[in-house]
Design a protein around this motif. Structure first.
Motif, PDB file in Angstrom:
ATOM      1  N   VAL A 187       0.837  -1.202   0.000  1.00 26.36           N
ATOM      2  CA  VAL A 187       0.000   0.000   0.000  1.00 26.36           C
ATOM      3  C   VAL A 187       0.871   1.251   0.000  1.00 26.36           C
ATOM      4  O   VAL A 187       0.574   2.239  -0.684  1.00 26.36           O
ATOM      5  N   LEU A 188       1.970   1.204   0.742  1.00 20.23           N
ATOM      6  CA  LEU A 188       2.886   2.338   0.782  1.00 20.23           C
ATOM      7  C   LEU A 188       3.478   2.615  -0.605  1.00 20.23           C
ATOM      8  O   LEU A 188       3.590   3.779  -1.026  1.00 20.23           O
ATOM      9  N   ALA A 189       3.824   1.575  -1.331  1.00 20.69           N
ATOM     10  CA  ALA A 189       4.382   1.747  -2.675  1.00 20.69           C
ATOM     11  C   ALA A 189       3.368   2.421  -3.594  1.00 20.69           C
ATOM     12  O   ALA A 189       3.711   3.308  -4.392  1.00 20.69           O
ATOM     13  N   ILE A 190       2.104   2.021  -3.474  1.00 22.42           N
ATOM     14  CA  ILE A 190       1.038   2.644  -4.273  1.00 22.42           C
ATOM     15  C   ILE A 190       0.850   4.099  -3.853  1.00 22.42           C
ATOM     16  O   ILE A 190       0.739   5.000  -4.702  1.00 22.42           O
ATOM     17  N   MET A 220       5.068   3.095  10.400  1.00 24.80           N
ATOM     18  CA  MET A 220       4.298   4.319  10.636  1.00 24.80           C
ATOM     19  C   MET A 220       5.076   5.548  10.184  1.00 24.80           C
ATOM     20  O   MET A 220       4.515   6.474   9.600  1.00 24.80           O
ATOM     21  N   LYS A 221       6.375   5.565  10.463  1.00 24.04           N
ATOM     22  CA  LYS A 221       7.215   6.691  10.030  1.00 24.04           C
ATOM     23  C   LYS A 221       7.244   6.788   8.505  1.00 24.04           C
ATOM     24  O   LYS A 221       7.205   7.891   7.939  1.00 24.04           O
ATOM     25  N   ALA A 222       7.327   5.644   7.848  1.00 25.00           N
ATOM     26  CA  ALA A 222       7.345   5.639   6.384  1.00 25.00           C
ATOM     27  C   ALA A 222       6.021   6.154   5.830  1.00 25.00           C
ATOM     28  O   ALA A 222       5.992   6.932   4.874  1.00 25.00           O
ATOM     29  N   CYS A 223       4.924   5.735   6.444  1.00 25.15           N
ATOM     30  CA  CYS A 223       3.600   6.201   6.002  1.00 25.15           C
ATOM     31  C   CYS A 223       3.425   7.697   6.253  1.00 25.15           C
ATOM     32  O   CYS A 223       2.758   8.391   5.475  1.00 25.15           O
ATOM     33  N   GLU A 224       4.022   8.188   7.327  1.00 26.30           N
ATOM     34  CA  GLU A 224       3.898   9.616   7.656  1.00 26.30           C
ATOM     35  C   GLU A 224       4.375  10.496   6.507  1.00 26.30           C
ATOM     36  O   GLU A 224       3.832  11.580   6.261  1.00 26.30           O
TER      37      GLU A 224
END
Length: 295
Positions: A187-190, A220-224
Protein backbone atom coordinates in the motif's frame (compact mmCIF):
# COMPACT_ATOMS: atom_id res chain seq x y z
CA UNK A 1 -3.03 14.09 19.05
CA UNK A 2 -6.66 13.19 18.53
CA UNK A 3 -8.26 9.88 19.54
CA UNK A 4 -11.53 8.90 17.91
CA UNK A 5 -13.98 6.10 17.21
CA UNK A 6 -16.13 4.91 14.35
CA UNK A 7 -19.76 5.28 13.33
CA UNK A 8 -21.78 4.47 16.47
CA UNK A 9 -21.99 6.05 19.91
CA UNK A 10 -22.70 3.56 22.68
CA UNK A 11 -25.00 4.37 25.59
CA UNK A 12 -25.97 7.87 24.45
CA UNK A 13 -29.63 8.59 23.73
CA UNK A 14 -30.80 9.83 20.34
CA UNK A 15 -27.59 9.01 18.49
CA UNK A 16 -28.77 5.96 16.52
CA UNK A 17 -28.23 6.04 12.76
CA UNK A 18 -31.26 4.62 10.95
CA UNK A 19 -31.76 3.10 7.53
CA UNK A 20 -34.61 1.70 5.44
CA UNK A 21 -35.22 -0.86 2.72
CA UNK A 22 -34.60 0.23 -0.86
CA UNK A 23 -38.12 -0.87 -1.77
CA UNK A 24 -39.59 1.57 0.76
CA UNK A 25 -37.21 4.45 0.04
CA UNK A 26 -39.83 6.95 -1.07
CA UNK A 27 -39.13 10.67 -0.98
CA UNK A 28 -41.12 11.01 2.23
CA UNK A 29 -39.39 8.07 3.90
CA UNK A 30 -35.92 9.31 2.94
CA UNK A 31 -36.69 12.78 4.28
CA UNK A 32 -37.79 11.22 7.56
CA UNK A 33 -34.74 8.97 7.91
CA UNK A 34 -32.15 11.56 6.84
CA UNK A 35 -33.66 14.14 9.20
CA UNK A 36 -33.40 11.63 12.06
CA UNK A 37 -29.82 10.73 11.09
CA UNK A 38 -28.65 14.34 10.95
CA UNK A 39 -30.25 14.91 14.35
CA UNK A 40 -28.37 11.84 15.62
CA UNK A 41 -25.09 13.16 14.17
CA UNK A 42 -25.73 16.46 15.92
CA UNK A 43 -26.07 14.56 19.21
CA UNK A 44 -22.89 12.61 18.51
CA UNK A 45 -20.95 15.81 17.85
CA UNK A 46 -22.31 17.33 21.06
CA UNK A 47 -21.25 14.27 23.04
CA UNK A 48 -17.81 14.21 21.46
CA UNK A 49 -17.28 17.93 22.03
CA UNK A 50 -18.29 17.64 25.68
CA UNK A 51 -15.89 14.73 26.19
CA UNK A 52 -13.00 16.15 24.15
CA UNK A 53 -13.19 13.35 21.58
CA UNK A 54 -11.91 15.19 18.52
CA UNK A 55 -12.13 12.58 15.80
CA UNK A 56 -15.14 10.67 14.50
CA UNK A 57 -15.92 8.45 11.50
CA UNK A 58 -19.38 9.10 10.10
CA UNK A 59 -21.44 6.08 9.10
CA UNK A 60 -21.87 5.60 5.35
CA UNK A 61 -25.57 5.03 6.09
CA UNK A 62 -26.05 8.67 7.14
CA UNK A 63 -27.84 9.17 3.77
CA UNK A 64 -29.46 5.80 2.99
CA UNK A 65 -28.65 4.65 -0.55
CA UNK A 66 -26.75 7.88 -1.11
CA UNK A 67 -24.84 6.41 -4.06
CA UNK A 68 -27.69 4.47 -5.69
CA UNK A 69 -28.64 5.62 -9.19
CA UNK A 70 -32.29 4.86 -8.43
CA UNK A 71 -32.34 7.41 -5.61
CA UNK A 72 -32.66 10.98 -6.87
CA UNK A 73 -33.58 12.65 -3.57
CA UNK A 74 -31.64 15.98 -3.54
CA UNK A 75 -30.47 15.66 0.05
CA UNK A 76 -27.68 18.26 -0.27
CA UNK A 77 -30.16 20.98 -1.21
CA UNK A 78 -33.00 19.79 1.04
CA UNK A 79 -30.84 19.70 4.18
CA UNK A 80 -28.27 22.36 3.25
CA UNK A 81 -28.72 24.45 6.42
CA UNK A 82 -28.55 21.46 8.76
CA UNK A 83 -25.50 20.05 6.99
CA UNK A 84 -23.65 23.35 7.15
CA UNK A 85 -24.54 23.73 10.83
CA UNK A 86 -23.18 20.25 11.56
CA UNK A 87 -19.93 21.06 9.77
CA UNK A 88 -19.60 24.31 11.68
CA UNK A 89 -20.11 22.47 14.97
CA UNK A 90 -17.37 19.98 14.04
CA UNK A 91 -14.97 22.77 13.06
CA UNK A 92 -15.78 24.90 16.12
CA UNK A 93 -14.93 21.95 18.34
CA UNK A 94 -11.87 20.84 16.32
CA UNK A 95 -13.47 17.47 15.51
CA UNK A 96 -11.86 15.78 12.52
CA UNK A 97 -14.34 13.75 10.48
CA UNK A 98 -13.88 10.84 8.10
CA UNK A 99 -15.88 8.23 6.21
CA UNK A 100 -14.99 4.68 5.17
CA UNK A 101 -16.89 3.05 2.28
CA UNK A 102 -17.64 -0.63 2.81
CA UNK A 103 -16.27 -3.84 1.39
CA UNK A 104 -18.26 -3.59 -1.85
CA UNK A 105 -16.59 -0.33 -2.89
CA UNK A 106 -13.81 -1.94 -4.92
CA UNK A 107 -11.92 0.28 -7.31
CA UNK A 108 -9.68 -2.43 -8.76
CA UNK A 109 -12.39 -4.93 -9.70
CA UNK A 110 -12.07 -6.46 -13.19
CA UNK A 111 -15.82 -5.91 -13.61
CA UNK A 112 -16.82 -2.54 -15.04
CA UNK A 113 -20.13 -2.30 -13.20
CA UNK A 114 -18.38 -2.86 -9.84
CA UNK A 115 -15.89 -0.08 -10.60
CA UNK A 116 -18.71 2.24 -11.71
CA UNK A 117 -20.55 1.57 -8.46
CA UNK A 118 -17.35 2.20 -6.49
CA UNK A 119 -16.76 5.53 -8.19
CA UNK A 120 -20.35 6.55 -7.57
CA UNK A 121 -20.00 5.57 -3.91
CA UNK A 122 -16.84 7.62 -3.54
CA UNK A 123 -18.64 10.59 -5.12
CA UNK A 124 -21.40 10.23 -2.52
CA UNK A 125 -18.99 10.12 0.42
CA UNK A 126 -17.11 13.10 -0.94
CA UNK A 127 -20.37 15.00 -1.51
CA UNK A 128 -21.39 14.46 2.11
CA UNK A 129 -18.14 15.88 3.51
CA UNK A 130 -18.35 18.71 0.97
CA UNK A 131 -21.91 19.49 2.11
CA UNK A 132 -20.56 19.88 5.65
CA UNK A 133 -17.95 22.27 4.19
CA UNK A 134 -15.15 20.31 5.83
CA UNK A 135 -11.67 20.84 4.40
CA UNK A 136 -9.43 18.22 2.83
CA UNK A 137 -8.00 17.07 6.17
CA UNK A 138 -11.33 15.24 6.62
CA UNK A 139 -10.74 12.05 4.71
CA UNK A 140 -12.31 9.07 2.93
CA UNK A 141 -10.55 5.77 3.69
CA UNK A 142 -10.36 3.02 1.06
CA UNK A 143 -8.75 -0.40 0.77
CA UNK A 144 -6.94 -1.32 -2.45
CA UNK A 145 -9.40 -4.14 -3.15
CA UNK A 146 -9.08 -7.74 -4.29
CA UNK A 147 -6.28 -9.75 -5.89
CA UNK A 148 -8.35 -11.69 -8.46
CA UNK A 149 -5.59 -14.26 -8.99
CA UNK A 150 -3.07 -11.71 -10.27
CA UNK A 151 -1.89 -9.14 -7.76
CA UNK A 152 0.35 -7.09 -10.11
CA UNK A 153 -2.55 -6.69 -12.56
CA UNK A 154 -4.93 -5.82 -9.72
CA UNK A 155 -2.54 -3.11 -8.50
CA UNK A 156 -2.26 -1.69 -12.01
CA UNK A 157 -6.06 -1.61 -12.29
CA UNK A 158 -6.26 0.33 -9.03
CA UNK A 159 -3.76 2.87 -10.35
CA UNK A 160 -5.64 3.20 -13.65
CA UNK A 161 -9.04 3.65 -12.00
CA UNK A 162 -7.64 6.06 -9.41
CA UNK A 163 -6.52 8.37 -12.21
CA UNK A 164 -10.14 8.57 -13.41
CA UNK A 165 -11.42 9.91 -10.10
CA UNK A 166 -12.39 13.54 -9.78
CA UNK A 167 -9.91 15.90 -8.16
CA UNK A 168 -12.44 16.38 -5.32
CA UNK A 169 -12.20 12.70 -4.43
CA UNK A 170 -8.42 12.57 -4.87
CA UNK A 171 -8.03 15.40 -2.37
CA UNK A 172 -9.92 13.41 0.26
CA UNK A 173 -8.92 9.81 -0.49
CA UNK A 174 -6.48 7.90 1.70
CA UNK A 175 -5.58 4.21 1.44
CA UNK A 176 -5.08 1.55 4.10
CA UNK A 177 -3.30 -1.78 4.46
CA UNK A 178 -5.70 -4.68 5.00
CA UNK A 179 -5.62 -8.02 6.79
CA UNK A 180 -5.80 -10.36 3.78
CA UNK A 181 -4.61 -8.88 0.48
CA UNK A 182 -2.39 -5.81 0.60
CA UNK A 183 0.20 -5.32 3.31
CA UNK A 184 1.72 -2.03 4.44
CA UNK A 185 4.67 -2.29 2.07
CA UNK A 186 2.42 -2.78 -0.97
CA UNK A 187 0.00 0.00 0.00
CA UNK A 188 2.89 2.34 0.78
CA UNK A 189 4.38 1.75 -2.67
CA UNK A 190 1.04 2.64 -4.27
CA UNK A 191 0.64 5.69 -2.05
CA UNK A 192 4.13 6.94 -2.86
CA UNK A 193 3.66 6.49 -6.60
CA UNK A 194 0.23 8.14 -6.77
CA UNK A 195 0.81 10.67 -3.98
CA UNK A 196 -1.98 9.25 -1.78
CA UNK A 197 -1.71 9.44 2.02
CA UNK A 198 -1.42 5.99 3.64
CA UNK A 199 -3.21 4.95 6.83
CA UNK A 200 -1.27 2.36 8.82
CA UNK A 201 -3.58 -0.16 10.52
CA UNK A 202 -1.88 -1.89 13.44
CA UNK A 203 -4.05 -5.03 13.63
CA UNK A 204 -4.07 -5.54 9.88
CA UNK A 205 -0.28 -5.30 9.95
CA UNK A 206 -0.06 -7.86 12.75
CA UNK A 207 -2.09 -10.31 10.66
CA UNK A 208 -0.80 -9.46 7.18
CA UNK A 209 2.74 -8.21 7.65
CA UNK A 210 5.20 -7.39 4.90
CA UNK A 211 8.03 -9.89 4.42
CA UNK A 212 10.35 -6.90 4.79
CA UNK A 213 11.43 -6.88 8.43
CA UNK A 214 10.70 -3.44 9.79
CA UNK A 215 9.19 -2.49 13.12
CA UNK A 216 5.64 -1.22 13.40
CA UNK A 217 7.03 2.21 14.30
CA UNK A 218 9.24 2.21 11.20
CA UNK A 219 6.23 1.48 9.00
CA UNK A 220 4.30 4.32 10.64
CA UNK A 221 7.22 6.69 10.03
CA UNK A 222 7.35 5.64 6.38
CA UNK A 223 3.60 6.20 6.00
CA UNK A 224 3.90 9.62 7.66
CA UNK A 225 5.95 10.83 4.70
CA UNK A 226 2.93 10.36 2.40
CA UNK A 227 0.93 12.95 4.37
CA UNK A 228 1.24 16.45 2.93
CA UNK A 229 0.43 19.68 4.75
CA UNK A 230 -2.99 19.94 3.09
CA UNK A 231 -3.84 16.40 4.27
CA UNK A 232 -3.50 17.35 7.92
CA UNK A 233 -2.02 15.24 10.70
CA UNK A 234 -1.06 11.65 9.92
CA UNK A 235 -3.82 9.23 10.88
CA UNK A 236 -3.48 5.60 11.96
CA UNK A 237 -5.95 2.87 12.91
CA UNK A 238 -5.43 1.09 16.20
CA UNK A 239 -7.27 -2.04 17.27
CA UNK A 240 -6.72 -5.22 19.25
CA UNK A 241 -7.55 -8.80 18.34
CA UNK A 242 -10.74 -10.19 19.89
CA UNK A 243 -10.08 -13.27 21.98
CA UNK A 244 -11.20 -16.58 20.42
CA UNK A 245 -12.48 -14.84 17.28
CA UNK A 246 -11.27 -15.03 13.69
CA UNK A 247 -8.08 -13.08 12.96
CA UNK A 248 -8.90 -9.43 12.39
CA UNK A 249 -11.96 -9.33 14.66
CA UNK A 250 -11.92 -6.22 16.81
CA UNK A 251 -11.95 -6.58 20.58
CA UNK A 252 -14.98 -5.67 22.67
CA UNK A 253 -12.99 -3.01 24.49
CA UNK A 254 -9.44 -1.66 24.47
CA UNK A 255 -7.00 -3.33 26.83
CA UNK A 256 -5.43 -0.28 28.45
CA UNK A 257 -2.01 -1.74 29.40
CA UNK A 258 -1.50 -2.81 25.78
CA UNK A 259 -2.68 0.54 24.45
CA UNK A 260 -0.46 2.48 26.85
CA UNK A 261 2.55 0.37 25.91
CA UNK A 262 1.85 1.23 22.27
CA UNK A 263 1.33 4.91 23.12
CA UNK A 264 4.60 5.10 25.05
CA UNK A 265 6.46 3.47 22.14
CA UNK A 266 5.48 6.28 19.76
CA UNK A 267 8.44 8.54 18.96
CA UNK A 268 6.05 11.46 18.44
CA UNK A 269 2.48 12.21 19.36
CA UNK A 270 1.95 14.21 16.17
CA UNK A 271 -0.56 11.74 14.81
CA UNK A 272 -4.27 10.97 15.16
CA UNK A 273 -5.45 7.55 16.36
CA UNK A 274 -8.74 6.07 15.22
CA UNK A 275 -9.78 3.25 17.54
CA UNK A 276 -11.59 0.36 15.89
CA UNK A 277 -13.30 -1.36 18.80
CA UNK A 278 -16.76 -2.68 19.62
CA UNK A 279 -17.52 -0.36 22.54
CA UNK A 280 -16.63 2.72 20.47
CA UNK A 281 -16.76 5.94 22.53
CA UNK A 282 -16.33 4.06 25.80
CA UNK A 283 -12.85 2.92 24.81
CA UNK A 284 -12.05 6.35 23.40
CA UNK A 285 -12.86 7.86 26.80
CA UNK A 286 -10.77 5.20 28.57
CA UNK A 287 -7.75 5.93 26.38
CA UNK A 288 -8.06 9.70 26.70
CA UNK A 289 -8.29 9.45 30.48
CA UNK A 290 -5.34 7.06 30.67
CA UNK A 291 -3.19 9.41 28.57
CA UNK A 292 -4.22 12.36 30.72
CA UNK A 293 -3.08 10.50 33.84
CA UNK A 294 0.37 10.03 32.28
CA UNK A 295 0.85 13.78 31.92
Amino acid sequence: MRIGYACLTVGVENTTIRTCRLASATHERLVEVVKANLTALNGILDYNAQNKIRMFRISSDIIPFGSKEAITFPWQKFFAKQLQALGKKARDNDIRLSMHPGQYTVLNSPHDHVVENAMRDLEYHCAFLDALKMDDTNKIILHIGGIYGDKPSAIERFKKQYQKLSSRIKHRLIIENDDTCYNAEEVLAIGEELSIPVVFDTLHHAINASPKKRSQIDWMKACEKTWKKQDGTQKIHYSQQAKDKRPGSHSETINLPSFLAFFKSLPSHKLDIMLEVKDKNISAMKCLQAIKELE
